[in-house]
Design an enzyme around this catalytic site. Sequence first.
Site, PDB file in Angstrom:
ATOM      1  N   HIS A   1       0.835  -1.224   0.000  1.00 12.32           N
ATOM      2  CA  HIS A   1       0.000   0.000   0.000  1.00 12.32           C
ATOM      3  C   HIS A   1       0.861   1.261   0.000  1.00 12.32           C
ATOM      4  O   HIS A   1       0.413   2.316   0.445  1.00 12.32           O
ATOM      5  CB  HIS A   1      -0.966   0.039   1.196  1.00 12.32           C
ATOM      6  CG  HIS A   1      -1.703  -1.241   1.436  1.00 12.32           C
ATOM      7  ND1 HIS A   1      -2.941  -1.518   0.910  1.00 12.32           N
ATOM      8  CD2 HIS A   1      -1.338  -2.351   2.131  1.00 12.32           C
ATOM      9  CE1 HIS A   1      -3.326  -2.735   1.273  1.00 12.32           C
ATOM     10  NE2 HIS A   1      -2.367  -3.267   2.014  1.00 12.32           N
TER      11      HIS A   1
ATOM     12  N   SER B   1      14.697  22.303 -15.214  1.00 10.67           N
ATOM     13  CA  SER B   1      13.559  23.193 -15.398  1.00 10.67           C
ATOM     14  C   SER B   1      14.075  24.545 -15.856  1.00 10.67           C
ATOM     15  O   SER B   1      15.131  24.991 -15.417  1.00 10.67           O
ATOM     16  CB  SER B   1      12.801  23.339 -14.078  1.00 10.67           C
ATOM     17  OG  SER B   1      12.070  24.549 -14.072  1.00 10.67           O
TER      18      SER B   1
ATOM     19  N   LYS C   1      15.800  22.124  -9.935  1.00 12.69           N
ATOM     20  CA  LYS C   1      15.084  20.935 -10.376  1.00 12.69           C
ATOM     21  C   LYS C   1      15.929  19.970 -11.199  1.00 12.69           C
ATOM     22  O   LYS C   1      16.754  20.378 -12.006  1.00 12.69           O
ATOM     23  CB  LYS C   1      13.886  21.343 -11.238  1.00 12.69           C
ATOM     24  CG  LYS C   1      12.795  22.019 -10.440  1.00 12.69           C
ATOM     25  CD  LYS C   1      11.906  21.024  -9.751  1.00 12.69           C
ATOM     26  CE  LYS C   1      10.747  20.684 -10.656  1.00 12.69           C
ATOM     27  NZ  LYS C   1       9.893  19.688 -10.014  1.00 12.69           N
TER      28      LYS C   1
ATOM     29  N   GLU D   1       9.495   9.061 -16.598  1.00  9.78           N
ATOM     30  CA  GLU D   1       8.097   9.428 -16.850  1.00  9.78           C
ATOM     31  C   GLU D   1       7.670   9.045 -18.262  1.00  9.78           C
ATOM     32  O   GLU D   1       6.526   8.636 -18.491  1.00  9.78           O
ATOM     33  CB  GLU D   1       7.905  10.926 -16.624  1.00  9.78           C
ATOM     34  CG  GLU D   1       8.013  11.284 -15.147  1.00  9.78           C
ATOM     35  CD  GLU D   1       8.088  12.783 -14.919  1.00  9.78           C
ATOM     36  OE1 GLU D   1       7.263  13.295 -14.159  1.00  9.78           O
ATOM     37  OE2 GLU D   1       8.961  13.455 -15.500  1.00  9.78           O
TER      38      GLU D   1
END
Length: 457
Positions: free
Chosen positions: A153, A274, A280, A287
Amino acid sequence: MWGGRFAEGPSAIMREINASIPFDKALWRQDIAGSRAHVAMLAAQDIVGAEDARAIDEGLQTIAAEYERDGVPEDWDLEDIHMTVESRLAELVGPVAGRLHTARSRNDQVATDFRLWMREAMLRAEAGIEALQRALVGRAQEHAETIMPGFTHLQTAQPVTLGHHLLAYYEMTRRDRSRFADARARMDECPLGSAALAGTGFPIDREATARALDFARPTRNSLDAVSDRDFAMDYLAAASQCAIHLSRLAEELIIWASQPFGFVRMPDTLSTGSSIMPQKKNPDAAELVRGHAGRIIGCATALMVTMKGLPLAYSKDMQDDKPPVFEAAGLLDLCLAAAAGMIADSRFEVARMRQAAELGYATATDLADWLVREADIPFREAHHITGTAVRLAESRGVALDALSLDEFKGIDSRIDERVFAALSVDASVAARASYGGTAPDQVRQRVAEARSELGMD
Ligand code: ARG
């Protein structure tokens, strides 16, 4: 090519909707290989004269050299790769080119070309998986003893070793690889010579063309042979399953790379920055692996839906088989390479992982197990006692092994000082030495097996 029957040529719309050359030109190598095998067989069977066959074969080799050098020309009037090659052949060798299509149809031709292409795509997938497996096994060996929280979980459950976690993906990719190998073995039959749908009256030798194109045998039913795209769906199903695994791996790396987790630093080479936030480092490759899995599954769905309503034998719908397969194959090859790179070159933050395992009450099960083993308490009661201990530790904001012996005795008098040895994350993983468990010894044994499976030693 079929002008004899028609008074008028196709409309602009017909030409456009019909043209597959923009994508099936990817099959040019397979098409020329198929034609060369076919014409050699026609000559051997005395269906085409030796002289003509030689001219045709030389013409085909010239075309191959031209395409290699200049690419394949795209003329919608020629519809597809098969007509494109044949019309160039006519330009090169004259009317004798027309003999090549004896005892053959584009229906068995495309089925053959596509299988040949598919076989290479499957081999490429298997090689891509193997490269990822080598990376997984190498990192698993390195991290056989590295402790991290295991989750259910996505809540801290029990400590595990990072090596064990990485080997979970080795098992998944092992199944993936075998699915491609199975699919390859199943499609090892050559459709060439099935002709349009019913076979041919010419005395062809299908064994010879099958052999020449490196298939185990010819297909046994001409109707099935020209209608069958199972091999493409097998590929897409295997690719989807593999992509699902890569997506789960990518998802974990994304979570692990986030600052609150901080378990992993992704390689700069597979991250992006970024334009506004200087701090970043985004896990874009991961992704996109996750994103591409959705597209691959979409490709599988597309072909299955195309095929599901088609009567035997060939229908033009089947021309739509290629774009989803080509798209999925390109995406899968990329995803496998990206996943291998991320695994090989990520830095695992060992101290941070251990700390997370220590702070998350991950050894609560070990306390309950200790109560069962050492104090002969039934597991359900031990579970309850342990829950009380966790609640106390949590209210004080400390780890389980930071509770004092008095505090433990206050919860249950049967607890003694030996309990502390069971509460460390190291003791916890070392104890889980059942076959296939997370203990470092088990991981090392599984690594050794994997290395020998991969021929790494
Ligand atoms: N371009 C076609 C395809 O990819 C080749 C087969 C055409 N056959 C036909 N009877 N029109 O499916």
